[in-house]
Enzyme design. Sequence first.
Site, PDB file in Angstrom:
ATOM      1  N   ASP A 180       2.667   3.580   1.507  1.00 32.76           N
ATOM      2  CA  ASP A 180       2.177   2.649   0.492  1.00 32.76           C
ATOM      3  C   ASP A 180       2.861   2.903  -0.851  1.00 32.76           C
ATOM      4  OD1 ASP A 180       0.515   1.441   2.263  1.00 32.76           O
ATOM      5  OD2 ASP A 180      -1.332   2.346   1.537  1.00 32.76           O
TER       6      ASP A 180
ATOM      7  N   LYS B   8       1.890  -2.829  -1.311  1.00 31.20           N
ATOM      8  CA  LYS B   8       1.457  -4.134  -1.795  1.00 31.20           C
ATOM      9  C   LYS B   8       1.203  -4.013  -3.289  1.00 31.20           C
ATOM     10  CE  LYS B   8      -0.798  -5.344   2.550  1.00 31.20           C
ATOM     11  NZ  LYS B   8      -0.426  -4.088   3.218  1.00 31.20           N
TER      12      LYS B   8
ATOM     13  N   MET C  88      -9.838  -0.974  -7.382  1.00 32.02           N
ATOM     14  CA  MET C  88      -8.972  -2.141  -7.616  1.00 32.02           C
ATOM     15  C   MET C  88      -9.637  -3.183  -8.505  1.00 32.02           C
ATOM     16  SD  MET C  88      -7.423  -2.398  -3.730  1.00 32.02           S
ATOM     17  CE  MET C  88      -8.933  -1.875  -2.905  1.00 32.02           C
TER      18      MET C  88
END
Length: 481
Positions: free
Chosen positions: A258, A280, A393
Site C-alpha cells: 500500500d 490508493k 480516513m
Amino acid sequence: MRYFPLFADLQGRRVLVVGAGEVAERKVRLLRDTGAHAQLVARELVAAELREWAAAAPAGDDAGEGRVSWLAHEFEESQLDGATLVIAATDDPSLNDRISSAARARHLLCNVVDDAVRSGFIVPAIVDRSPLVIAVSSGGAAPVLARHARERIEALFDESFGALARLLEAWRGRIKRAFPEVSARRRLYEGLVRGRVADLVRRRRPDEAGEELARQLEARRGEQRGCVVLVGAGPGDPGLLTLNAVRALQDADVILHDRLVSDEVLGLARRDATRIPVGKAARGHSVAQERIHELMLEHARAGRRVVRLKGGDPFVFGRGGEELEVLAQHGVPFEVVPGVTAALACGAYAGIPLTHRDYAQSVRFVTAHCGDSVDTLDWASLARSRQTLALYMGVAALGRIRAQLLGHGRAPATPVAIVENGSRPEQRVTLATLDELEDVALRGEIRSPALLIVGEVTALAGQLHWFGAAPRRWEALRQVA
C-alpha cells in the site's frame, strides 16, 4: 549507507601493505587466508610473524597465492602499480596520508588503519564460518560497536554453519536442476537450513544429513505451488511489526504494498523481492482493487510467495476480507499476519489510552473515507458519552463529523485529538474540542495519514505524551495566529 559492502576475490592478487608492526601483521594474516599475495613495504620488519612469512616465500614468485613478499625499501608511489588494494599500516600519519593520496590518484582503494577519513575502504569485523562469512562495519564511526555486534553474531552462528554451507555447495547443481524456478528453489533452501538437515549437520552426522537432503529434494520436487500472505505493516514504525511479519517479508518473492507502508518497513524485506506499489489515494494515482486481485492470483499461480502488505491491520478497514475471498474462490493458499492498527498505535504514541475507567467504557472504530459513508453512520449511537471514537480516513470530513456529533447531542466541549503520521518521526498531535473541529479543518493544515480520536481520554495526551513533539493545543495556536 555510505560504504558499499563488498566481498572481493583476492586469490593470487597483489595487495600492497606498507607497515612492519603488529597492525600490519593482523592485516596480512587475513590476506593470507584469502589467498592474496601480500607485498610488504618497510625498511625492516618488526613483527616476528611477518619475518617468518616473508622468509618462507619462494624467491622470484610474484604471484603466489597466500604468499608474503617483502620490499625492504621506503614507500615509493611506483610500488602501487599493479596492486589490487593498498593498506597503510604505519604509525606515521604523514606517510599514511601520502600513501592514501597516491592510491586515490591511481583510482586504487586504500585502507588507512584506524583512519576512516583517509580510507577508501574499511576492513570489517569478521565472523568466519567459511564458506559462510559475515562482515560487520560501523563505517569507522564506532569499531567497538562493530566488534560487539560480531561477538553476538558469533554466538548465533556456530561452526556447524560452515559445514552446512559446504554441504549445500556440493548439492547446488542438483538442486538447481530439480528446481529451475528461483522462488521454489529458495523455499527449498529455507527448509533445509531451518530443519532436520541443519540439525544433523550440527550433530556431526554428515552422511545422514546428505541422505536427508536427498529425501527432501525428491519429496518437494512437485511442490512448487505459490501462496499469498496477507501482512499487516502497522502504522509506520518498523519496531511494531510482529516477528511473523518480518519472516514473511524475508521470505517473499513479490510484495504488493500500500501507499502508506513506510520505507523503513519495506527495508526489512528481501532485497531481491519484486516490489509492486498498489496504493490508493483520494487524489492522484491509484490501483483498482480488481487489479490487486489480478496481481495476487497471477504471481501465486506462477509459484511465487506473495506478500500483500497493508498499512495497519489488514482486517481493520483494510479490505483484507475481500482479498481473501478472491483467493479462496480460486483455490490459492493463504495466511494472515495481523498488524497493529492505526487507532491502537496513534493512541499509544500520542499518550491517549483509548479506554480509561474514569472516562470511557468502550471504544469504537469507524471509517469515514467518503461522503456517503459519513452520512450513513449511526450518529445517534456514536454521539453517546463515555465512549471513545477512533475515526479512520476522516481528514476530508472533519467539519461534517463535528456537525453530526453535535447535532446528535455530543457536548461541544468534548476533547478531540488529531494524530498525523502516528508512530513515525514526523508525528504531530493536535488537541482541540469538538466545537473547534471545523476551524481546525479549515486552518490547521491537517494532512493524511491522520486519525481523529473523540472522547474525554484525549485530554490525557498533555500529561501522558512520550513520543515526538508535545501535542499542540488548537486554542493556543489560534490565539497566536
